[in-house]
Design a protein around this motif. Structure first.
Motif, short mmCIF file in Angstrom:
data_model
loop_
_atom_site.label_atom_id
_atom_site.label_comp_id
_atom_site.label_asym_id
_atom_site.label_seq_id
_atom_site.Cartn_x
_atom_site.Cartn_y
_atom_site.Cartn_z
N GLN A 1 -52.05 -17.71 -32.36
CA GLN A 1 -52.84 -18.72 -31.64
C GLN A 1 -52.55 -20.12 -32.19
O GLN A 1 -52.49 -21.09 -31.41
CB GLN A 1 -54.34 -18.39 -31.77
N ALA A 2 -52.37 -20.23 -33.49
CA ALA A 2 -52.05 -21.54 -34.08
C ALA A 2 -50.73 -22.05 -33.51
O ALA A 2 -50.61 -23.23 -33.15
CB ALA A 2 -51.98 -21.43 -35.60
N THR B 1 -51.40 -23.09 -29.91
CA THR B 1 -52.15 -24.36 -29.81
C THR B 1 -51.22 -25.54 -30.04
O THR B 1 -51.27 -26.55 -29.32
CB THR B 1 -53.30 -24.37 -30.85
N LEU B 2 -50.36 -25.41 -31.02
CA LEU B 2 -49.44 -26.50 -31.33
C LEU B 2 -48.42 -26.67 -30.20
O LEU B 2 -48.13 -27.81 -29.79
CB LEU B 2 -48.73 -26.21 -32.66
N ALA C 1 -49.95 -28.36 -27.32
CA ALA C 1 -50.09 -29.80 -27.57
C ALA C 1 -48.76 -30.50 -27.37
O ALA C 1 -48.69 -31.60 -26.80
CB ALA C 1 -50.63 -30.03 -28.98
N GLN C 2 -47.69 -29.85 -27.82
CA GLN C 2 -46.34 -30.42 -27.60
C GLN C 2 -46.03 -30.50 -26.11
O GLN C 2 -45.46 -31.48 -25.63
CB GLN C 2 -45.29 -29.55 -28.28
N ASN D 1 -40.31 -31.72 -32.06
CA ASN D 1 -40.66 -33.14 -31.86
C ASN D 1 -42.17 -33.27 -31.72
O ASN D 1 -42.76 -32.80 -30.75
CB ASN D 1 -39.96 -33.63 -30.58
N MET D 2 -42.81 -33.91 -32.69
CA MET D 2 -44.26 -34.04 -32.70
C MET D 2 -44.73 -35.45 -32.33
O MET D 2 -45.92 -35.75 -32.41
CB MET D 2 -44.82 -33.67 -34.08
N VAL E 1 -47.90 -36.09 -30.21
CA VAL E 1 -48.60 -34.81 -30.03
C VAL E 1 -49.92 -34.83 -30.79
O VAL E 1 -49.95 -35.16 -31.98
CB VAL E 1 -47.72 -33.64 -30.54
N ASP E 2 -50.99 -34.49 -30.09
CA ASP E 2 -52.30 -34.38 -30.75
C ASP E 2 -52.33 -33.04 -31.48
O ASP E 2 -52.51 -31.99 -30.87
CB ASP E 2 -53.41 -34.46 -29.71
N ALA F 1 -56.21 -29.85 -33.38
CA ALA F 1 -56.72 -28.47 -33.24
C ALA F 1 -55.78 -27.49 -33.93
O ALA F 1 -56.22 -26.59 -34.64
CB ALA F 1 -56.86 -28.13 -31.76
N ALA F 2 -54.49 -27.69 -33.71
CA ALA F 2 -53.52 -26.76 -34.33
C ALA F 2 -53.55 -26.89 -35.85
O ALA F 2 -53.45 -25.88 -36.56
CB ALA F 2 -52.12 -27.06 -33.80
N GLN G 1 -56.18 -24.82 -37.34
CA GLN G 1 -55.84 -23.39 -37.31
C GLN G 1 -54.77 -23.05 -38.35
O GLN G 1 -54.82 -21.99 -38.99
CB GLN G 1 -55.35 -23.00 -35.92
N ILE G 2 -53.82 -23.94 -38.52
CA ILE G 2 -52.75 -23.67 -39.49
C ILE G 2 -53.31 -23.74 -40.92
O ILE G 2 -52.95 -22.93 -41.77
CB ILE G 2 -51.57 -24.65 -39.30
N LEU H 1 -54.75 -20.62 -41.87
CA LEU H 1 -53.76 -19.59 -42.19
C LEU H 1 -53.24 -19.73 -43.61
O LEU H 1 -52.65 -18.80 -44.15
CB LEU H 1 -52.55 -19.71 -41.24
#
Lengths: 404, 433
Positions: free
Chosen positions: A150-151, A154-155, A158-159, B324-325, B328-329, B332-333, B336-337, B340
């Protein structure tokens, strides 16, 4: 292997087995309406089933209220209601079915039918408990794998929203996340089924919130195979087979064999010279060979599971280190954050494999113990020390995350 | 004493060659910070950034040099060392300086685990001295010493490098410059004469040896096998005529750009360019296997950047497959990371650009990099992070510098009112945009 004995920990040094015998003598087999016949056993069983449900607690509950024992109990004039009145169910010291309940060390061949039923039901309950422990721990790891997937999703989403990733990148990550969701569903269903089966096995209400204690660590050393063979020779089943053979030998009349066929191979044979043997003897010998083979197979399974576990356990530190290395690569913009997440997910996958081998080991161990009529049970780790699959508690200072 | 010095001056070394008692000249400047030893006849000696000029001795009118091909360990920049193959203890090897018309005899000892040769790139010489293993000579086996001997028929800027297992040996750092000064000291005279080689390496984070199999995806872009900020600056006095000789032995071209000056390309590895053929430039592209010699008058004092204009070549090691970020918002990720990775420090990066990578070096204790690698961006200037790496250094021009002074003068002190500054919003309101 160290075998521990705890004499005198049950009331006045009395063993349950004698108590069961007294109950048998004092009460004539009546018509047992189930509720009255069960008495307080269900309530006590429910109380004993409070989490964490340990190996020892499962054994006690099985003895107290497993429906699989009802027929044997009834046949021997024992009621769960009577058992529930015994004062030692909450004793802290682990219970030995072999020693404290059945008294097999003192009277290995007594009450064979009841012994067989008790050993079988206890073994089945322990295996169900093992299944639940495995399923619960697997579910926790499933959820962590789901969190990793899920992480990543989610990323990636967003990308995608930012215009930095197209569907060819998004869709595989999305599929992986959905697969992880499905995996959690399966893990949850397995845990629920294991919980239901154990509750049923123990005679607990279907909705019981059973939570098994973590699987114990594997023992540092295994009993030698010849020691296992020696224990097997002393088991009630082996003693019974030996007894049957001895009886049959005495009863066997001296007689010659009748030759029913005439074959070139048999030309010149003296039928009268054939050693006498009965069909029962042959069946007993076959049973002996079969028991030996099954014992050897269980021991081989036990050894293999332990070796596999050891190999996987050796990989775990490297897998954790790899995650840390990937984090350093991420820090330096030398590696992708997705590689970092994948490294962590691979750790979880390895933990699941490890857990499966841990459970496989104990499954073989319990099966072996059952074949040995509980000769190994006192070596089962009663407390559950930190397992190699248990991950360290969260120490992140900025966020309060659940430990994986 | 280091072995390289020993080779320059030791009678023992000479005795080993059976040539004891012959006059020697050790010419061992070690970088632009050191004053180079003057070349005979008042010529301006070459300053090879971060390395030195090879010593020689005269033997009956012949200049004798000794190159030793060998494995070395050398710092690329603070925090990273590499296991190169080089010559006489360094990569690139020491620069050979001679004079047009010189007869040179160059001994080449092979201390590598495999055979080698040396090709004298751009120098016109007899075919048997060209150094192409198998074609013009036998390979120089490990432990053997060969001798090359030829006359330098023309002045110019040349290179030396192996022509044996070239892909591996050049990828390991085996290269050097060969400068031939004009016979007439007054011809093409400059006040400062700098040289460096462009070299690229693939040394994966956590490793130390260049990967010879790499053809395109290099992560270390170097001047003389060093990256910024370990590359020595070039210094000059205002008004001095400066020459920079740039040789390229990487696998790609490099547009070398110098701030603060306009220059002319005055030579290549083919020879000098007549004045009529020169034109003004601020960037010159140096293709693979080429040399470009640029000359200019350092008119304006200051600290001027000198770098390859391929922007990835002025970065430290970085992954080219990273997502490529930008824009990018990640909030949220990131949450979550972080969940982890309990107990680890994870930080989102790249949302607003990559300049924050400069901070990584400062945060190394909390967010470590792999061992033996360099940050993507580095370098602190008087106004803050310079955010560079790789093929980047400075040309420092000063009014007060003394002729022949090659020491680093420090940061330039700008005259009042000559530095870009924050503007008041009123100052630019109303300007058509």
């Amino acid at each position: 292997m160290t075998r521990m004995h705890h004499p005198g920990r049950w009331l006045g040094g009395l063993l349950l087995w004698p108590l069961l015998a007294i109950a048998q003598a004092a009460a004539a087999p009546p018509d047992y309406p189930p509720p009255a016949w069960l008495g307080d056993a269900p309530r006590l069983a429910t109380e004993l089933a409070a989490p964490p449900l340990t190996f020892d607690r499962v054994t006690r509950i099985a003895l107290l209220s497993a429906p699989g024992l009802w027929d044997a109990y009834r046949a021997h004039g024992i009621s769960p209601a009577q058992l529930a009145r015994l004062p030692h169910w909450r004793d802290a010291a682990p219970l030995s079915v072999r020693r404290d309940v059945l008294g097999l060390d003192a009277a290995p061949l007594a009450r064979a039918q009841l012994t067989e039923a008790v050993l079988a039901q206890v073994a089945a309950a322990r295996l169900d408990w093992l299944r639940l422990a495995l399923a619960d721990q697997q579910l926790a790891l499933c959820r962590q794998q789901q969190q990793a997937a899920q992480a990543a999703l989610t990323l990636m989403q967003a990308q995608y929203r930012a215009g930095n990733a197209a569907e060819d990148k998004l869709l595989p990550v999305q599929l992986a996340a959905r697969r992880a969701d499905a995996d959690v569903l399966d893990c949850r269903a397995s845990a629920a089924a294991a919980r239901r089966d154990l509750a049923q096995r123990l005679g607990l209400p279907p909705g019981s919130a059973l939570a098994a204690a973590p699987l114990p660590e594997l023992p540092a050393i295994l009993p030698a195979q010849d020691a296992i063979a020696a224990l097997a020779a002393q088991s009630p089943a082996a003693r019974l087979r030996a007894q049957a053979l001895a009886t049959e030998a005495k009863l066997l009349p001296a007689r010659g064999a009748t030759r029913g066929v005439s074959l070139p191979l048999l030309h010149g044979f003296d039928a009268e010279a054939m050693p006498p043997v009965s069909g029962e003897q042959l069946a007993a010998w076959r049973a002996e060979q079969e028991a030996d083979a099954q014992l050897a197979a269980e021991y081989a399974g036990l050894t293999l599971a332990r070796q596999r576990y050891a190999l996987l356990a050796e990989q775990l530190p490297d897998a954790r280190r790899y995650t840390r290395v990937m984090l350093t690569h991420y820090n330096g913009m030398l590696g992708s954050v997705y590689e970092l997440i994948a490294a962590r997910a691979a750790e979880f996958a390895l933990q699941r494999e490890l857990l499966e081998q841990q459970a496989a080991f104990w499954q073989h161990w319990l099966a072996l113990d059952a074949r040995l009529a509980g000769a190994l049970e006192s070596d089962f780790p009663q407390s559950a020390p930190s397992s190699p699959v248990a991950t360290p508690a969260a120490t992140h200072k900025e966020h309060d995350h659940a430990a994986p | 004493m280091q072995r390289r010095d020993f080779l320059g001056v030791s009678a023992g070394a000479l005795a080993s060659l059976g040539l004891a008692g012959i006059a020697t000249q050790a010419n061992a400047s070690k970088g632009s910070g050191d004053t180079p030893v003057a070349v005979k006849g008042g010529r301006t000696p070459v300053t090879t950034l971060n390395t030195r000029t090879l010593g020689f001795r005269m033997n009956n009118g012949v200049k004798e040099y000794h190159l030793i091909a060998e494995a070395i360990e050398q710092e690329v920049a603070p925090g990273m060392t590499a296991l190169f193959w080089g010559y006489n203890g360094s990569s690139p090897g020491p620069t050979i300086e001679a004079i047009e018309g010189d007869r040179v005899r160059i001994f080449v000892s092979n201390k590598l685990p495999e055979h080698t040769t040396i090709h004298w790139h751009g120098i016109l010489l007899p075919a048997g001295m060209d150094g192409v293993g198998g074609l013009t000579q036998p390979q120089i086996k490990p432990g053997e010493t060969y001798v090359y001997e030829f006359t330098l028929g023309k002045s110019g800027t040349f290179m030396y490098h192996p022509h044996a297992d070239e892909m591996v040996q050049m990828a390991q750092g085996m290269m050097g410059m060969f400068i031939v000064h004009p016979k007439n000291p007054a011809e093409r005279r400059v006040d400062r004469d700098y040289a460096f080689m462009l070299a690229s390496y693939k040394i994966d984070p956590g490793t130390r040896r260049p990967d010879p199999a790499e053809m395109l995806d290099f992560n270390l872009w170097t001047f003389n096998s060093r990256t910024f900020p370990a590359i020595a600056p070039l210094v000059a006095r205002t008004g001095e005529r400066v020459r920079i000789r740039v040789a390229n032995l990487t696998m790609t071209n490099h547009p070398v750009h110098v701030h603060g000056v306009d220059f002319r390309v005055t030579g290549t590895d083919g020879g000098w360019i007549p004045e009529a053929g020169q034109w003004p430039e601020v960037t010159t592209d140096v293709a693979v296997g080429q040399i470009r010699v640029i000359e200019f008058v350092a008119k304006a004092p200051g600290d001027w950047a000198l770098h390859c204009h391929k922007s990835h070549h002025t970065m430290g090691p970085m992954g080219h497959g990273v997502p490529n970020m930008l824009g990018v918002d990640q909030a949220a990720a990131t949450q979550q990371i972080e969940a982890l990775l309990p107990g680890q420090h994870y930080m989102e990066m790249g949302t607003n650009g990559m300049a924050e990578m400069q901070d990584m070096a400062a945060m190394a204790a909390m967010m470590p990099l792999p061992p033996n690698t360099l940050p993507m961006m580095t370098g602190e200037g008087p106004f803050g992070p310079i955010e560079m790496g790789g093929m980047f250094t400075l040309l420092k021009v000063r009014d007060e510098l003394q002729p022949g002074d090659y020491s680093d003068p420090g940061w330039y002190e700008h005259p009042p009112g000559t530095v870009a500054r924050p503007a008041d919003s009123k100052a630019f309101s109303g300007i058509p945009i």
